[in-house]
Design an enzyme around this catalytic site. Sequence first.
Site, PDB file in Angstrom:
ATOM      1  N   ARG A 129      28.205  42.113  57.381  1.00 13.80           N
ATOM      2  CA  ARG A 129      28.511  41.429  56.121  1.00 13.80           C
ATOM      3  C   ARG A 129      27.368  40.494  55.786  1.00 13.80           C
ATOM      4  O   ARG A 129      27.010  39.635  56.577  1.00 13.80           O
ATOM      5  CB  ARG A 129      29.815  40.636  56.272  1.00 13.80           C
ATOM      6  CG  ARG A 129      31.028  41.413  55.786  1.00 13.80           C
ATOM      7  CD  ARG A 129      32.295  40.671  56.045  1.00 13.80           C
ATOM      8  NE  ARG A 129      32.372  39.383  55.332  1.00 13.80           N
ATOM      9  CZ  ARG A 129      33.492  38.685  55.241  1.00 13.80           C
ATOM     10  NH1 ARG A 129      34.595  39.132  55.805  1.00 13.80           N
ATOM     11  NH2 ARG A 129      33.507  37.540  54.598  1.00 13.80           N
TER      12      ARG A 129
ATOM     13  N   ARG B 137      42.515  30.408  46.417  1.00 15.17           N
ATOM     14  CA  ARG B 137      41.474  29.746  47.190  1.00 15.17           C
ATOM     15  C   ARG B 137      41.100  28.397  46.603  1.00 15.17           C
ATOM     16  O   ARG B 137      40.218  27.725  47.112  1.00 15.17           O
ATOM     17  CB  ARG B 137      40.246  30.639  47.212  1.00 15.17           C
ATOM     18  CG  ARG B 137      39.793  31.052  48.596  1.00 15.17           C
ATOM     19  CD  ARG B 137      38.556  31.907  48.421  1.00 15.17           C
ATOM     20  NE  ARG B 137      37.882  32.157  49.660  1.00 15.17           N
ATOM     21  CZ  ARG B 137      38.152  33.166  50.470  1.00 15.17           C
ATOM     22  NH1 ARG B 137      39.141  33.984  50.211  1.00 15.17           N
ATOM     23  NH2 ARG B 137      37.427  33.356  51.552  1.00 15.17           N
TER      24      ARG B 137
ATOM     25  N   LYS C 256      42.863  35.434  59.475  1.00 12.62           N
ATOM     26  CA  LYS C 256      43.942  35.760  58.538  1.00 12.62           C
ATOM     27  C   LYS C 256      43.892  37.213  58.074  1.00 12.62           C
ATOM     28  O   LYS C 256      44.932  37.819  57.894  1.00 12.62           O
ATOM     29  CB  LYS C 256      44.053  34.775  57.375  1.00 12.62           C
ATOM     30  CG  LYS C 256      42.908  34.593  56.506  1.00 12.62           C
ATOM     31  CD  LYS C 256      43.190  33.564  55.440  1.00 12.62           C
ATOM     32  CE  LYS C 256      41.943  33.214  54.673  1.00 12.62           C
ATOM     33  NZ  LYS C 256      40.740  34.013  54.856  1.00 12.62           N
TER      34      LYS C 256
ATOM     35  N   ARG D 254      30.401  28.525  53.685  1.00  8.61           N
ATOM     36  CA  ARG D 254      31.778  28.990  53.449  1.00  8.61           C
ATOM     37  C   ARG D 254      32.791  27.989  54.003  1.00  8.61           C
ATOM     38  O   ARG D 254      33.847  27.772  53.423  1.00  8.61           O
ATOM     39  CB  ARG D 254      31.994  30.368  54.067  1.00  8.61           C
ATOM     40  CG  ARG D 254      31.444  31.495  53.173  1.00  8.61           C
ATOM     41  CD  ARG D 254      31.143  32.756  53.937  1.00  8.61           C
ATOM     42  NE  ARG D 254      32.295  33.317  54.597  1.00  8.61           N
ATOM     43  CZ  ARG D 254      32.229  34.108  55.670  1.00  8.61           C
ATOM     44  NH1 ARG D 254      31.039  34.429  56.182  1.00  8.61           N
ATOM     45  NH2 ARG D 254      33.306  34.580  56.220  1.00  8.61           N
TER      46      ARG D 254
ATOM     47  N   ARG E 274      31.468  37.777  65.148  1.00  9.44           N
ATOM     48  CA  ARG E 274      31.779  38.904  64.269  1.00  9.44           C
ATOM     49  C   ARG E 274      30.504  39.444  63.592  1.00  9.44           C
ATOM     50  O   ARG E 274      30.379  40.651  63.363  1.00  9.44           O
ATOM     51  CB  ARG E 274      32.775  38.450  63.191  1.00  9.44           C
ATOM     52  CG  ARG E 274      33.188  39.571  62.267  1.00  9.44           C
ATOM     53  CD  ARG E 274      34.270  39.146  61.293  1.00  9.44           C
ATOM     54  NE  ARG E 274      33.745  38.434  60.151  1.00  9.44           N
ATOM     55  CZ  ARG E 274      34.500  37.849  59.222  1.00  9.44           C
ATOM     56  NH1 ARG E 274      35.811  37.852  59.342  1.00  9.44           N
ATOM     57  NH2 ARG E 274      33.962  37.242  58.202  1.00  9.44           N
TER      58      ARG E 274
HETATM   59  P1  ADP Z   1      36.485  34.802  54.586  1.00 12.50           P
HETATM   60  O1  ADP Z   1      37.891  34.315  54.468  1.00 12.50           O
HETATM   61  O2  ADP Z   1      36.116  35.177  55.982  1.00 12.50           O
HETATM   62  O3  ADP Z   1      35.463  33.914  53.948  1.00 12.50           O
HETATM   63  P2  ADP Z   1      37.016  36.837  52.545  1.00 12.50           P
HETATM   64  O4  ADP Z   1      36.860  38.279  52.768  1.00 12.50           O
HETATM   65  O5  ADP Z   1      38.391  36.310  52.278  1.00 12.50           O
HETATM   66  O6  ADP Z   1      36.353  36.177  53.818  1.00 12.50           O
HETATM   67  O7  ADP Z   1      36.092  36.373  51.308  1.00 12.50           O
HETATM   68  C1  ADP Z   1      34.720  36.665  51.253  1.00 12.50           C
HETATM   69  C2  ADP Z   1      34.102  36.093  49.974  1.00 12.50           C
HETATM   70  O8  ADP Z   1      34.706  36.701  48.821  1.00 12.50           O
HETATM   71  C3  ADP Z   1      34.301  34.595  49.756  1.00 12.50           C
HETATM   72  O9  ADP Z   1      33.334  33.824  50.427  1.00 12.50           O
HETATM   73  C4  ADP Z   1      34.175  34.492  48.231  1.00 12.50           C
HETATM   74  O10 ADP Z   1      32.831  34.531  47.807  1.00 12.50           O
HETATM   75  C5  ADP Z   1      34.841  35.760  47.748  1.00 12.50           C
HETATM   76  N1  ADP Z   1      36.279  35.556  47.467  1.00 12.50           N
HETATM   77  C6  ADP Z   1      37.328  36.134  48.113  1.00 12.50           C
HETATM   78  N2  ADP Z   1      38.489  35.732  47.590  1.00 12.50           N
HETATM   79  C7  ADP Z   1      38.186  34.876  46.577  1.00 12.50           C
HETATM   80  C8  ADP Z   1      38.942  34.102  45.650  1.00 12.50           C
HETATM   81  N3  ADP Z   1      40.280  34.108  45.668  1.00 12.50           N
HETATM   82  N4  ADP Z   1      38.281  33.315  44.766  1.00 12.50           N
HETATM   83  C9  ADP Z   1      36.951  33.276  44.753  1.00 12.50           C
HETATM   84  N5  ADP Z   1      36.173  33.963  45.587  1.00 12.50           N
HETATM   85  C10 ADP Z   1      36.773  34.769  46.496  1.00 12.50           C
END
Ligand code: ADP
Length: 188
Positions: free
Chosen positions: A135, A90, A14, A146, A129
């Site tokens: 990361r 989320r 995404k 996750r 990745r």
């Molecule tokens: P991915 O979708 O690959 O897990 P993201 O970059 O979207 O990666 O998110 C990485 C981390 O950032 C998540 O695992 C979480 O800890 C935090 N995070 C991102 N967006 C949110 C959100 N809307 N609410 C809570 N935590 C978030």
Amino acid sequence: MTRLIFLGAPGAGKGTQAQILAASCGIPHISTGDILRAQVKEQTELGIQAQAFMNKGELVPDALILDMIRVRLSQDDAIKAGWILDGFPRNVAQAEFLDRLLTEIGQNYNLAIDLGVPQDRLVARLLERAKIQNRPDDTEDVIRRRLVVYDEQTAPLLDYYQRKDVLRSVDGDRELAEVTHHLEALVN
Ligand code: ADP
């Protein structure tokens, strides 16, 4: 005005697709993950607090996220041009917050788009990745966590948006350009 919510599990692509689509629509790509990683890098108060949750694969508490979104959606570019939200909401509480916030500022989204990819492909993609990116949440244990967090807290949003009749699903288990093509067809 184009305002889109991108849903999809970690590894669904995404972020990549949201970035491409945002560029082709000329609207901001708002990724909460990117914003949080920037805060962690700068070691701001928010970044320091968020870091521990991110490194474990847990969601960062809503108390830290909601204000961040309110501020971001109130910025000029978002007000004027629209947005693609990637990584937010989320969980259901975040989705409800977003609905209230948008009502308050007189906005609405067009669609919530789910990028679907089978679970075993997600793990493979994320491990792949991990080899090229750096990361701290891309270790196998944290990746699995996750995905569980996604199933438990984020997947219920599919129902949430389905009930509002704004959900569209796109098969994300295809060539990158083919996925982009389908997304563009949906949006334009
Ligand atoms: P991915 O979708 O690959 O897990 P993201 O970059 O979207 O990666 O998110 C990485 C981390 O950032 C998540 O695992 C979480 O800890 C935090 N995070 C991102 N967006 C949110 C959100 N809307 N609410 C809570 N935590 C978030």
